[in-house]
Design an enzyme around this catalytic site. Structure first.
Site, short mmCIF file in Angstrom:
data_model
loop_
_atom_site.label_atom_id
_atom_site.label_comp_id
_atom_site.label_asym_id
_atom_site.label_seq_id
_atom_site.Cartn_x
_atom_site.Cartn_y
_atom_site.Cartn_z
N CYS A 187 51.53 -37.13 -5.74
CA CYS A 187 52.35 -38.09 -5.59
C CYS A 187 52.13 -38.99 -4.72
O CYS A 187 51.19 -37.91 -3.55
CB CYS A 187 54.10 -37.94 -5.76
N ARG A 219 45.85 -38.79 -5.43
CA ARG A 219 47.30 -38.00 -5.68
C ARG A 219 48.19 -37.87 -6.92
O ARG A 219 48.49 -37.13 -6.99
CB ARG A 219 48.11 -38.78 -4.89
N TRP A 261 52.80 -37.77 -9.87
CA TRP A 261 51.98 -36.54 -11.18
C TRP A 261 52.74 -35.88 -11.28
O TRP A 261 53.87 -35.17 -10.09
CB TRP A 261 51.28 -35.73 -9.82
N ASN A 289 58.34 -37.93 -3.03
CA ASN A 289 56.75 -36.45 -3.85
C ASN A 289 57.33 -35.23 -3.33
O ASN A 289 57.76 -34.74 -2.17
CB ASN A 289 55.17 -36.37 -2.11
N GLY A 290 56.95 -34.35 -4.13
CA GLY A 290 57.98 -32.92 -3.80
C GLY A 290 58.51 -32.55 -5.48
O GLY A 290 58.58 -33.19 -6.73
N GLU A 338 31.77 -22.53 -9.26
CA GLU A 338 31.69 -24.22 -8.76
C GLU A 338 30.56 -25.26 -9.42
O GLU A 338 32.25 -26.26 -10.18
CB GLU A 338 31.08 -24.31 -7.32
N LYS A 362 33.68 -28.09 -11.72
CA LYS A 362 33.19 -29.28 -10.95
C LYS A 362 32.95 -30.19 -12.98
O LYS A 362 33.53 -30.86 -13.07
CB LYS A 362 31.88 -29.30 -11.01
N GLU A 386 36.27 -30.15 -14.67
CA GLU A 386 37.44 -30.78 -14.58
C GLU A 386 37.59 -32.40 -14.83
O GLU A 386 38.20 -33.04 -14.59
CB GLU A 386 38.20 -30.79 -13.07
N HIS A 434 26.67 -8.48 -20.61
CA HIS A 434 28.44 -7.62 -20.82
C HIS A 434 29.57 -7.83 -21.93
O HIS A 434 30.25 -7.43 -21.93
CB HIS A 434 28.99 -6.97 -20.41
N LYS A 448 44.34 -35.28 -6.33
CA LYS A 448 43.91 -34.25 -5.61
C LYS A 448 44.51 -33.10 -4.46
O LYS A 448 43.78 -31.74 -4.58
CB LYS A 448 43.73 -35.67 -4.36
O1 M6R Z 1 42.52 -29.09 -0.60
P1 M6R Z 1 42.28 -28.14 -0.85
O2 M6R Z 1 41.03 -27.37 -0.41
O3 M6R Z 1 43.25 -26.51 -0.35
O4 M6R Z 1 42.02 -28.16 -2.48
C1 M6R Z 1 42.31 -26.49 -3.64
C2 M6R Z 1 41.94 -26.96 -4.64
O5 M6R Z 1 43.21 -27.93 -5.65
C3 M6R Z 1 40.71 -28.37 -4.85
O6 M6R Z 1 39.52 -27.61 -4.67
C4 M6R Z 1 40.83 -27.98 -5.95
O7 M6R Z 1 40.01 -26.90 -6.97
C5 M6R Z 1 39.59 -29.59 -6.85
N1 M6R Z 1 39.93 -30.60 -7.71
C6 M6R Z 1 38.02 -28.84 -6.98
O8 M6R Z 1 37.72 -29.67 -7.35
#
Ligand code: M6R
Length: 615
Positions: free
Chosen positions: A2, A27, A74, A100-101, A488, A492, A495, A511, A610
């Site tokens: 948010c 956000r 969000w 927000n929260g 990672e 990527k 997501e 395995h 984000k």
């Molecule tokens: O702001 P942060 O680094 O704490 O965020 C952590 C995760 O939410 C963030 O890395 C998330 O996994 C990303 N969308 C990955 O691309």
């Protein structure tokens, strides 16, 4: 999670709010809304979906005003509907609030309010907060700003949870009040105008003078001034800060997406993570922000790294980097697990929390839990004024500049650069000699150029992406420090392209994972020339024996991979403690180009936001 923008001043508030919301869309982008105060009262517009939908709604039903609050959502409580979009009004309909929260005790508060005759129109926790503030204001005999601030105090004392909020009331024109606990809120100071926002990127085009509010602070803004107090009613000390970056740095520039821009910023962001932190004279890294003497660092006998998502993956790489350079045992833990697991910590354990945003709820909770146990807990953050940065006992800033794309890219390589610095620093006060230190520094100084050279592989990676974009499942594999890089790479791809993808240590293949290998399942192997290259090659052969297509990331000059793999991407040679910074880049580009090929919304992937400021 948010985004809030509020404006009061001589200008038309609408373009300021819409532009701010667009910049905060990363956000959350389930729905959006705004409320403008004008001589006729308060008018509200809402739309499900993106800010563009809200803008279209306003084109159809125009509004104007010189003060207003706005929100991009969000969803947490209640479905993605127009009724659940913010702002929410109180019982009188005169007070409007964006939030927000999460208000944890909203159910019981809602029932109490309903018993007192309140009627709700949404399923949100936010509407309960709006009713609470409105009810307290309506109990007051005065109808002025002081009464509205006092009403907000009374309401906030009843809620359990987190909030960053902005409130306007039709009977108190010329005033916007805000408050924060657990969710960020920043005050922007302009000439005859003031702003509130969840993030400075929303207002940096208008002002770079800001005050980052602390938890339990209340701010009241007017065109000509502002006042900060606390929920308990006392005055608050505050500091005016200058935003480090410019409005241009939060634009996409020539790039079609923030993610691609941020991938290409990595030569600079890696350089900025090292800037001023390498001492050739002492052949070590200088990390003054740790607030620790060499004697204190010398006493550290264990390091814990914790974070979420990409930050946790960087920690897993960091485990290899720090251990190999300093020989100190390192363990990694998901912040969401760390906060509830009663992990035994010795006195000389040093805990690092890693977070790009510095606002991730689980990571913040891990920081607080570690500190509660009396441990020195340091932060590795990008967002300078974030809650984690401010609450940690010291730390290292990434200096990567704003990262807007929901998929983290440059923050990952900045974090790895910092782990290499940390390994060097800890190693140099242990077994590493002066000349070892000089060698490591020499290698680190080459890094920005190596990153730039790796980015030149984009045309090749884009062609590979086009070829494999229709696959339904991808496997990512690597060994040692490249195993978390595989995790990672898979994250990527998942997501932003919604393709199922998983990462494993290459040897895990036999395995169980090998059961997934088919002619339609591409396997991405990170197989640079290192001590386990031959082992990786054997695993690649196992996949090829089952007709699985293989995309390999190897080292420049390699000739073996081409003989077995379908695609070979060769990255520059680098020592093992730096090579993950290079090997992740083709994976970022692969995910980006596959998602783009599939027509996905790269910067705003489905269901994500984000910064995850709720548990
Ligand atoms: O702001 P942060 O680094 O704490 O965020 C952590 C995760 O939410 C963030 O890395 C998330 O996994 C990303 N969308 C990955 O691309």
């Amino acid at each position: 999670m948010c985004g809030i923008v509020a404006y009061i001043g001589p200008s038309d508030a609408l373009p300021v709010l819409l532009d701010g919301l667009r910049r905060l869309e990363y956000r959350g982008y389930d729905s959006a809304g705004l409320a403008l105060l004008n001589p006729g009262g308060i008018e509200v517009r809402k739309a499900v979906g993106r800010i563009a939908n809200l803008a279209t709604e306003i084109e159809k039903f125009p509004i104007r005003g010189q003060a207003g609050i706005s929100h991009t959502r969000w969803a947490t409580h209640g479905a993605v509907t127009r009724d659940n979009a913010h702002p929410h009004a109180d019982q009188s309909g005169k007070l409007h609030l964006v939030h927000n929260g999460v208000i944890e005790n909203y159910q019981s508060l809602r029932e109490q309010l309903q018993e007192r005759g309140h009627i709700f129109h949404s399923q949100t926790d936010t509407e309960v907060l709006a009713h609470l503030v409105g009810e307290a204001f309506d109990r007051s005999t005065s109808r002025d700003g002081a009464a509205l601030i006092e009403a907000l105090r009374q309401a906030l004392r009843q809620v359990i949870g987190t909030y960053g909020i902005s409130v306007i009331h039709a009977e108190v024109p010329g005033l916007i009040v805000g408050a924060r606990r657990g969710s960020p809120l920043v005050l922007g100071i302009g000439k005859h105008e003031h702003f509130l926002a969840s993030d400075v990127s929303a207002i940096v085009a208008h002002t770079r003078e800001v005050v980052y509010l602390n938890d339990y602070e209340i701010v009241a803004i007017q065109a000509e001034g502002f006042e900060i107090s606390t929920v308990s009613g006392t005055g608050a000390d505050f500091q005016v800060s200058k935003v480090e970056f410019t409005a241009e740095s939060v634009d996409k520039g020539q790039f079609p997406h923030y993610m691609l821009k941020e991938i290409h910023e990595q030569p600079n962001s890696v350089r900025d993570a090292m800037r001023g932190r390498l001492s050739i004279e002492e052949a070590t890294a200088k990390l003054g922000g740790l607030n620790m003497t060499n004697a204190e660092l010398r006493a550290v006998d264990r390091v814990i790294l914790t974070g979420c998502g990409t930050a946790l993956h960087s920690a897993l790489v960091g485990e290899y980097l720090i251990e190999s350079l300093s020989h100190i045992p390192v363990e990694c833990e998901f912040a969401s697990e760390f906060r509830y697991r009663n992990i035994p910590l010795d006195r000389d354990t040093l805990v690092f929390v890693i977070s790009q945003s510095g606002e991730t709820a689980d990571t913040l909770a891990a920081l607080r839990e570690s500190q509660r146990k009396g441990h020195r807990t340091l932060g590795i953050c990008n967002n300078v004024a974030s809650t984690i940065a401010r609450e940690s006992d010291g730390g290292v800033y990434m200096h990567a500049g704003p990262e807007i794309g929901v998929a983290a890219t440059k923050s990952f390589t900045s974090q790895l650069t910092i782990f290499a610095l940390l390994g060097l620093l800890l190693g140099r006060i242990r077994h590493l000699s002066h000349s070892d230190g000089r060698d490591i520094i020499a290698e680190m100084e080459k890094l920005p150029d190596l990153v730039a050279r790796t980015l030149e592989l984009e045309t090749q990676v884009a062609a590979i992406a086009k070829k494999y974009a229709r696959a339904n499942n991808f496997l990512f594999m690597g060994r040692q420090a490249h195993y978390p890089v595989a995790l990672e790479g898979a994250l990527k791809l998942k997501e932003i392209s919604y393709i199922s993808a998983s990462g494993y240590p290459s040897a895990e293949l036999k395995h169980g994972v090998i059961a997934l290998v088919t002619e339609e399942t591409p396997s991405v192997f990170i197989a640079p020339q290192d001590a386990v290259f031959e082992k990786n090659l054997s695993n690649i052969e196992e996949v090829k024996a089952r007709k699985g297509p293989v995309i390999a990331i190897g080292t420049e000059g390699d000739t073996s991979l081409r003989k077995v793999c379908d695609e070979v991407i060769l990255i520059p040679d680098a020592p093992v403690y730096l090579s993950p910074i290079l090997s992740v880049i083709p994976l970022q580009m692969l995910a980006y180009h596959i998602a783009n090929e599939l027509g996905c919304d790269v910067d705003k992937p489905r269901n994500l936001a984000k910064s995850v400021t709720v548990e």
